[in-house]
Scaffold this motif. Structure first.
Motif, PDB file in Angstrom:
ATOM      1  N   VAL A 148      -6.698   2.983   4.620  1.00 46.64           N
ATOM      2  CA  VAL A 148      -5.494   2.546   3.685  1.00 46.64           C
ATOM      3  C   VAL A 148      -5.107   1.064   3.702  1.00 46.64           C
ATOM      4  O   VAL A 148      -4.891   0.459   2.959  1.00 46.64           O
ATOM      5  CB  VAL A 148      -4.141   3.467   3.995  1.00 46.64           C
ATOM      6  CG1 VAL A 148      -3.037   2.982   3.251  1.00 46.64           C
ATOM      7  CG2 VAL A 148      -4.465   4.767   3.716  1.00 46.64           C
ATOM      8  N   GLY A 179      -8.912   4.939   0.131  1.00 50.10           N
ATOM      9  CA  GLY A 179      -8.585   6.675   0.220  1.00 50.10           C
ATOM     10  C   GLY A 179      -9.501   6.845   1.350  1.00 50.10           C
ATOM     11  O   GLY A 179     -10.664   6.242   1.482  1.00 50.10           O
ATOM     12  N   SER A 235      -7.206  11.966   4.213  1.00 43.66           N
ATOM     13  CA  SER A 235      -5.779  11.551   4.255  1.00 43.66           C
ATOM     14  C   SER A 235      -5.095  12.055   2.892  1.00 43.66           C
ATOM     15  O   SER A 235      -3.860  11.835   2.728  1.00 43.66           O
ATOM     16  CB  SER A 235      -5.617  10.048   4.001  1.00 43.66           C
ATOM     17  OG  SER A 235      -6.466   9.442   2.899  1.00 43.66           O
ATOM     18  N   ALA A 288      -4.315   6.171  -1.069  1.00 46.01           N
ATOM     19  CA  ALA A 288      -3.298   5.323  -1.062  1.00 46.01           C
ATOM     20  C   ALA A 288      -3.792   4.187  -2.190  1.00 46.01           C
ATOM     21  O   ALA A 288      -5.058   3.868  -2.195  1.00 46.01           O
ATOM     22  CB  ALA A 288      -3.091   4.539   0.117  1.00 46.01           C
ATOM     23  N   PHE A 331       0.791  -1.265   0.072  1.00 48.71           N
ATOM     24  CA  PHE A 331       0.023  -0.118   0.046  1.00 48.71           C
ATOM     25  C   PHE A 331       1.053   1.360  -0.052  1.00 48.71           C
ATOM     26  O   PHE A 331       1.835   1.173   0.763  1.00 48.71           O
ATOM     27  CB  PHE A 331      -0.939   0.189   1.246  1.00 48.71           C
ATOM     28  CG  PHE A 331      -1.845  -0.978   1.185  1.00 48.71           C
ATOM     29  CD1 PHE A 331      -3.136  -1.195   0.298  1.00 48.71           C
ATOM     30  CD2 PHE A 331      -1.748  -2.029   2.214  1.00 48.71           C
ATOM     31  CE1 PHE A 331      -3.704  -2.088   0.231  1.00 48.71           C
ATOM     32  CE2 PHE A 331      -2.708  -3.135   2.093  1.00 48.71           C
ATOM     33  CZ  PHE A 331      -3.842  -3.188   1.266  1.00 48.71           C
ATOM     34  N   VAL A 378       1.551   5.503  -0.052  1.00 47.74           N
ATOM     35  CA  VAL A 378       1.075   6.683   0.574  1.00 47.74           C
ATOM     36  C   VAL A 378       1.975   7.828   0.160  1.00 47.74           C
ATOM     37  O   VAL A 378       3.179   7.865   0.421  1.00 47.74           O
ATOM     38  CB  VAL A 378       0.743   6.976   2.284  1.00 47.74           C
ATOM     39  CG1 VAL A 378       0.383   8.309   2.786  1.00 47.74           C
ATOM     40  CG2 VAL A 378      -0.088   5.721   2.523  1.00 47.74           C
ATOM     41  N   PHE A 404      -2.077   9.990   6.526  1.00 51.75           N
ATOM     42  CA  PHE A 404      -3.051   9.155   6.064  1.00 51.75           C
ATOM     43  C   PHE A 404      -3.973   8.463   7.204  1.00 51.75           C
ATOM     44  O   PHE A 404      -3.727   8.649   8.182  1.00 51.75           O
ATOM     45  CB  PHE A 404      -2.514   7.947   5.248  1.00 51.75           C
ATOM     46  CG  PHE A 404      -1.753   7.068   5.985  1.00 51.75           C
ATOM     47  CD1 PHE A 404      -2.141   6.070   6.464  1.00 51.75           C
ATOM     48  CD2 PHE A 404      -0.253   7.282   6.409  1.00 51.75           C
ATOM     49  CE1 PHE A 404      -1.468   5.106   7.331  1.00 51.75           C
ATOM     50  CE2 PHE A 404       0.459   6.369   7.208  1.00 51.75           C
ATOM     51  CZ  PHE A 404       0.102   5.188   7.544  1.00 51.75           C
TER      52      PHE A 404
END
Length: 568
Positions: free
Chosen positions: A449, A555, A559, A563, A425, A427, A444
């Motif tokens: 996420v 998402g 955040s 992501a 994942f 970010v 985030f």
């Protein structure tokens, strides 16, 4: 009672009744019929005592059980009690939870009888997620017979009692027993046996299965490490008393080159005060060794040892990071210094001739290698909740100032499945360079996420993929134990909330800061153990390489940019 048994297998009852049953049954099911079992219950509790009684009742002519009323702090007293009651011509030792190969005793006795060997060593395999791996594979590649340990000093590298078969008359003749009240006593016992045995047989056959659930005291536990140091000291003294200076130096060099770096790599999971106390213990031991060992142990282990002698825990751990186990890539977690056209590991030892010789790392190419070829170290200096969002920030090592203020910097925080390569994942992060220091920050919403199934994917590592101009640099993130202390993050596993409801940060044995699925609420605490057992056998193959159903919402407006899961 079994008349004149060939082998006595001494089993120390520790770790619960199921492990005890597994060990004893593996001994009773040997293809060699003349095998007896001596169980020694070292204050293992009522459940272990009941299991021992049940095993004796089921094979009264082949199994006997004895009990110690208190723990001795190691296995020495229990194994000595087992030796006292052993009747077999040969003796083997087995921990509860481990198992012997079905033909182990027959293989070892045959080899001992054919060669007249006092000691036979066989192959030990360690169970893991990915199958089995042989411990010290180079030692057991072929069948060999050595007149003494001086002809095969490498056997001392595997000085555990596991996978060894000892002629009992030899042990009695030499008066060999385990020391009491010290952990790792088998290292001294086996070294003493190797030093006295003539001849020694080695077989390539699989003999001992070490359980994947075998959990000992962490290597970085201060009491355990102090015992390990005392055992190493006594081993060196024993070998020197026998006139084996070369063997004593080999044991000491292995401590500097292998044992200490491995402990230092695992030390990152401890808090700063514990780290320093650990380094002080190691420092006292190293101070008693020959200084020349530093140049014999290999470059990075020597640097790590020198940093320990200087009392610098951070630099010592960084040196261990640059000498990873196996095929792992080195992590540069310290900023080198340049003097007179040479590149050095930083340290007070640069003021001495020995220090300059040990700390010179010019030929590693850190100053000239493409940035993308380096794996840098980074530290998470702060993790804090802001509503549903998590704000994470930290620093990145800037080797020789190569990431200057004019460099276009950016990147992503990667949250990687630690057991299924490729599931990530991502970010976005903000990266800044100020006065030579590289800092970064990401914000985030964790439960939007990170969406694990919660079974096979229980742990997630935090990494930074740093963009520096046209180069991409991988950064392993760690923590000093303070930034993430007490932090719990909500999580919503895809399968069910019963698979876990929290993520808790911790520093893994590999040094990376990671997140693991945990249970705080009642449904997860009740169901998680059973679900994890089922997941190990059923869900892992099906889940490999998947990132979840398409259309899952990863998402969240709070955040920033969403992501996304990436499979590489």
């Amino acid at each position: 009672m079994l008349p004149d048994p060939d082998v006595t297998v001494v089993v120390v009852a520790r770790g619960g009744p199921r492990g005890l049953a597994r060990a004893v049954r593996s001994a009773l099911e040997q293809s060699l019929p003349g095998v007896e079992v001596v169980i020694v219950d070292e204050a293992g509790g009522a459940a272990s005592a009941r299991m021992a009684a049940r095993l004796v009742a089921g094979a009264r002519d082949r199994v006997r059980a004895f009990a110690l009323q208190e723990r001795s702090g190691g296995d020495g007293r229990a194994r000595n009690l087992g030796l006292r009651y052993a009747r077999g011509r040969y003796v083997m030792f087995l921990d509860a939870g481990d198992a012997l190969d079905p033909h182990a005793c027959k293989t070892m006795v045959t080899a001992a009888a054919q060669a007249g060997a006092d000691l036979v060593a066989g192959r030990c395999v360690q169970a893991s997620r990915d199958g089995e791996r042989t411990r010290f594979p180079g030692l057991y590649a072929e069948r060999r017979l050595h007149p003494s340990i001086s002809r095969a000093p490498e056997l001392l590298d595997d000085a555990t009692a596991a996978g060894k078969c000892f002629r009992r008359a030899f042990l009695e003749r030499e008066g060999l027993r385990f020391v009491d009240r010290l952990r790792h006593a088998d290292l001294l016992f086996t070294a003493a046996a190797y030093a006295a045995a003539e001849p020694i047989a080695v077989v390539p056959d699989r003999v001992h299965h070490r359980s994947a659930d075998h959990r000992g005291v962490p290597r970085t536990d201060l009491g355990d490490f102090a015992d390990r140091l005392e055992i190493h000291r006594r081993t060196g003294a024993l070998l020197r008393a026998r006139g084996d200076e070369a063997l004593a130096r080999r044991v000491e060099a292995r401590f500097v080159g292998r044992v200490l770096p491995r402990c230092l790599r695992e030390l990152r999971g401890r808090e700063p005060g514990h780290r320093q106390a650990f380094v002080e213990l190691a420092r006292g031991h190293l101070a008693g060794l020959d200084e020349a060992l530093l140049t014999e142990a290999g470059r990075m282990p020597a640097i790590a040892a020198l940093m320990v002698l200087e009392g610098d825990a951070s630099a010592a751990m960084a040196a261990a990071d640059y000498a990873p186990r196996g095929t792992g890539r080195p992590v540069l977690a310290v900023e080198p210094v340049e003097r007179d056209g040479r590149v050095y590991w930083p340290g007070a030892g640069l003021g001495t001739a020995l220090g300059r010789r040990v700390l010179d790392i010019t030929d590693l190419g850190i100053a000239t290698a493409p940035l993308g070829a380096l794996r840098l170290g980074g530290e998470v200096t702060r993790m804090r909740r802001a509503g549903r969002a998590l704000r994470v920030s930290g620093t990145v090592v800037n080797p020789l100032g190569r990431l200057g203020p004019g460099t276009d910097l950016g990147g992503t925080l990667e949250i990687r499945d630690r057991h299924r390569a490729g599931r990530v994942f991502e970010v976005p992060v903000t990266v800044r360079a100020r006065g030579g220091e590289i800092t970064w920050e990401a914000v985030f919403v964790p439960d939007a996420v990170i969406r694990p199934t919660g079974l096979a994917d229980r742990t997630w590592g935090l990494w930074l993929r740093l963009r520096a101009g046209t180069s991409t640099v991988e950064v392993r993130l760690t923590s000093d134990g303070v930034a993430h202390r007490g932090l719990l993050l909500p999580v919503r596993p895809r399968l069910t909330r019963a698979a876990g409801d929290r993520l808790e940060p911790y520093v893994a044995e590999t040094g990376e800061l990671a997140l693991r699925v945990a249970a705080a609420g009642w449904p997860a605490r009740a169901a998680l153990p059973a679900l994890r057992r089922a997941g190990r056998s059923r869900l892992r193959p099906a889940a490999r390489g998947r990132t979840g159903p398409p259309g899952d919402r990863l998402g969240d407006p709070a955040s920033g940019p969403p992501a996304r899961p990436v499979v590489r």
